[in-house]
Motif scaffolding. Structure first.
Motif, mmCIF file in Angstrom:
data_model
loop_
_atom_site.group_PDB
_atom_site.id
_atom_site.type_symbol
_atom_site.label_atom_id
_atom_site.label_comp_id
_atom_site.label_asym_id
_atom_site.label_seq_id
_atom_site.Cartn_x
_atom_site.Cartn_y
_atom_site.Cartn_z
ATOM 1 N N SER A 40 41.401 37.959 15.713
ATOM 2 C CA SER A 40 41.947 38.590 16.837
ATOM 3 C C SER A 40 43.382 37.752 16.642
ATOM 4 C CB SER A 40 41.356 38.455 18.187
ATOM 5 O OG SER A 40 40.145 39.262 18.105
ATOM 6 N N MET A 41 44.369 38.363 17.231
ATOM 7 C CA MET A 41 45.736 37.821 17.742
ATOM 8 C C MET A 41 46.021 37.399 19.073
ATOM 9 S SD MET A 41 49.534 39.073 16.595
ATOM 10 C CE MET A 41 49.112 38.970 14.784
ATOM 11 N N THR A 42 46.489 36.202 19.484
ATOM 12 C CA THR A 42 46.598 35.976 20.846
ATOM 13 C C THR A 42 47.920 35.355 21.248
ATOM 14 O OG1 THR A 42 45.475 34.777 22.539
ATOM 15 C CG2 THR A 42 45.191 33.737 20.594
ATOM 16 N N THR A 43 48.327 35.353 22.406
ATOM 17 C CA THR A 43 49.550 34.583 22.952
ATOM 18 C C THR A 43 49.310 33.263 23.471
ATOM 19 O OG1 THR A 43 49.510 35.811 24.901
ATOM 20 C CG2 THR A 43 50.728 36.799 23.362
ATOM 21 N N ARG A 44 47.855 32.897 23.795
ATOM 22 C CA ARG A 44 47.489 31.660 24.248
ATOM 23 C C ARG A 44 47.769 30.413 23.332
ATOM 24 N NH1 ARG A 44 43.158 29.256 22.870
ATOM 25 N NH2 ARG A 44 41.056 30.687 22.307
ATOM 26 N N THR A 60 53.765 33.996 19.454
ATOM 27 C CA THR A 60 54.287 34.190 20.980
ATOM 28 C C THR A 60 54.181 35.218 21.568
ATOM 29 O OG1 THR A 60 56.580 34.811 19.993
ATOM 30 C CG2 THR A 60 56.115 32.528 19.985
ATOM 31 N N VAL A 61 54.671 35.313 22.846
ATOM 32 C CA VAL A 61 54.532 36.691 23.637
ATOM 33 C C VAL A 61 55.618 37.737 23.012
ATOM 34 C CG1 VAL A 61 54.923 37.634 26.025
ATOM 35 C CG2 VAL A 61 53.934 35.559 25.677
ATOM 36 N N GLU A 62 56.612 37.153 22.729
ATOM 37 C CA GLU A 62 57.753 38.220 22.258
ATOM 38 C C GLU A 62 57.468 38.538 20.755
ATOM 39 O OE1 GLU A 62 58.149 34.936 23.061
ATOM 40 O OE2 GLU A 62 59.416 35.372 25.174
ATOM 41 N N GLU A 63 56.684 37.961 19.896
ATOM 42 C CA GLU A 63 56.199 38.223 18.588
ATOM 43 C C GLU A 63 54.998 39.449 18.909
ATOM 44 O OE1 GLU A 63 56.558 34.661 15.528
ATOM 45 O OE2 GLU A 63 55.078 34.708 17.124
ATOM 46 N N ALA A 77 44.901 43.989 25.014
ATOM 47 C CA ALA A 77 44.554 43.827 26.342
ATOM 48 C C ALA A 77 45.264 42.804 26.893
ATOM 49 C CB ALA A 77 43.142 43.860 26.670
ATOM 50 N N ARG A 78 45.973 42.694 28.167
ATOM 51 C CA ARG A 78 46.461 41.682 28.642
ATOM 52 C C ARG A 78 45.410 40.929 29.799
ATOM 53 N NH1 ARG A 78 52.030 42.298 28.058
ATOM 54 N NH2 ARG A 78 52.731 44.244 27.141
ATOM 55 N N VAL A 79 45.112 39.570 29.503
ATOM 56 C CA VAL A 79 44.183 39.074 30.250
ATOM 57 C C VAL A 79 44.941 37.612 31.072
ATOM 58 C CG1 VAL A 79 41.879 37.748 30.156
ATOM 59 C CG2 VAL A 79 42.519 39.589 28.662
ATOM 60 N N PHE A 80 45.051 38.033 32.360
ATOM 61 C CA PHE A 80 45.795 36.941 33.163
ATOM 62 C C PHE A 80 47.169 36.704 32.338
ATOM 63 C CE2 PHE A 80 41.555 35.655 33.804
ATOM 64 C CZ PHE A 80 41.275 36.156 35.230
ATOM 65 N N ASP A 81 47.721 35.618 31.776
ATOM 66 C CA ASP A 81 49.083 35.501 31.339
ATOM 67 C C ASP A 81 49.106 35.656 29.814
ATOM 68 O OD1 ASP A 81 50.129 34.854 33.985
ATOM 69 O OD2 ASP A 81 49.397 32.836 33.762
ATOM 70 N N ASN A 82 47.865 36.156 29.286
ATOM 71 C CA ASN A 82 47.868 36.104 27.686
ATOM 72 C C ASN A 82 47.621 37.466 27.306
ATOM 73 O OD1 ASN A 82 48.280 33.348 27.306
ATOM 74 N ND2 ASN A 82 46.448 32.833 28.169
ATOM 75 N N ILE A 83 48.085 37.735 26.049
ATOM 76 C CA ILE A 83 47.458 38.983 25.361
ATOM 77 C C ILE A 83 46.549 38.803 24.092
ATOM 78 C CG2 ILE A 83 48.550 41.271 24.764
ATOM 79 C CD1 ILE A 83 51.395 40.063 25.343
ATOM 80 N N TYR A 84 45.822 39.703 24.125
ATOM 81 C CA TYR A 84 44.722 39.604 23.017
ATOM 82 C C TYR A 84 44.697 40.719 22.120
ATOM 83 C CZ TYR A 84 42.781 35.140 25.375
ATOM 84 O OH TYR A 84 42.722 34.110 25.689
ATOM 85 N N GLY A 85 44.634 40.903 20.950
ATOM 86 C CA GLY A 85 44.375 42.099 20.183
ATOM 87 C C GLY A 85 44.100 42.101 18.615
#
Length: 208
Positions: A40-44, A60-63, A77-85
């Motif tokens: 998976s990919m994540t912004t956290r 990053t969030v931008e990427e 999916a957006r989970v609180f302040d992070n995105i996972y996918g």
């Protein structure tokens, strides 16, 4: 639901409510058979000991948002302040090589994948043996408050209601049996007669 030919890999989507044990089943499966694991990919931020490209792809969030806009995510999916996918290209490359891929995600993510990859996605739902066991497993995960436990339990019930969208169901009562059941599903799908062979069969029948 159609399936791809034998030259292409299949994408096995493993979902189930929190506490069903899908993660443990997948870890055991990876030791038992030759199959690729989707990362998976994540912004956290990475946690201590986590490795980029092994535990997650850390971006990053931008990427991540660029990938969403470009249609490069199978699901997210957006989970609180992070995105996972799940990055689409990583999965497609494995499938095109003829590699089967296992993807452990939540039910909503699984339905996103089903919509985008009907030909190659095989959806497997992992159930706990009963609701009492499910609630006990949620408690044992270390959740602190009764309010959070109730929220997770209600979320699990809502996910179970979507089981009809899945192709297979595994009841995780005994872990060894659950792993065996998942392995049997994968073996059966690998031996499925591909749709593109049927016209050849019909031509053969004409000559009999």
């Amino acid at each position: 639901m159609g399936r791809s030919g034998h030259n292409d890999g299949r994408l096995f989507v493993i979902s189930g409510p929190s506490g069903a044990g899908k993660g443990t089943i997948c870890k055991r499966l990876l030791k038992a058979i030759d199959i690729s694991l989707s990362i998976s990919m994540t912004t956290r931020a990475p946690r201590p000991g986590e490795i980029d490209g092994k535990d997650y792809y850390f971006v990053t969030v931008e990427e991540f948002e660029d990938k969403i806009r470009n249609g490069d995510m199978l699901e997210y999916a957006r989970v609180f302040d992070n995105i996972y996918g799940t990055p689409k290209d990583m999965v497609i490359k494995q499938l095109e090589k003829g590699r089967d891929v296992i993807l452990e995600i939540d039910v909503q993510g699984g339905l996103q994948v089903k919509e985008k990859m009907q030909e190659q996605a095989v959806l497997v739902f992992v159930l706990p043996p009963d609701l009492d066991t499910l609630r006990r497993r949620i408690i044992n995960r270390g959740t602190e408050t009764e309010e959070v436990i109730d929220k997770r339990f209600n979320e699990a019930i809502n996910e179970i209601k979507l089981i009809g969208e899945y192709d297979y169901c595994i009841v995780n009562d005994e872990l060894d049996e659950a792993v065996y059941d998942l392995q049997a599903i994968i073996m059966a799908e690998r031996r499925r007669v591909p749709d593109k062979i049927m016209p050849i069969v019909r031509e053969y029948e004409k000559g009999l």
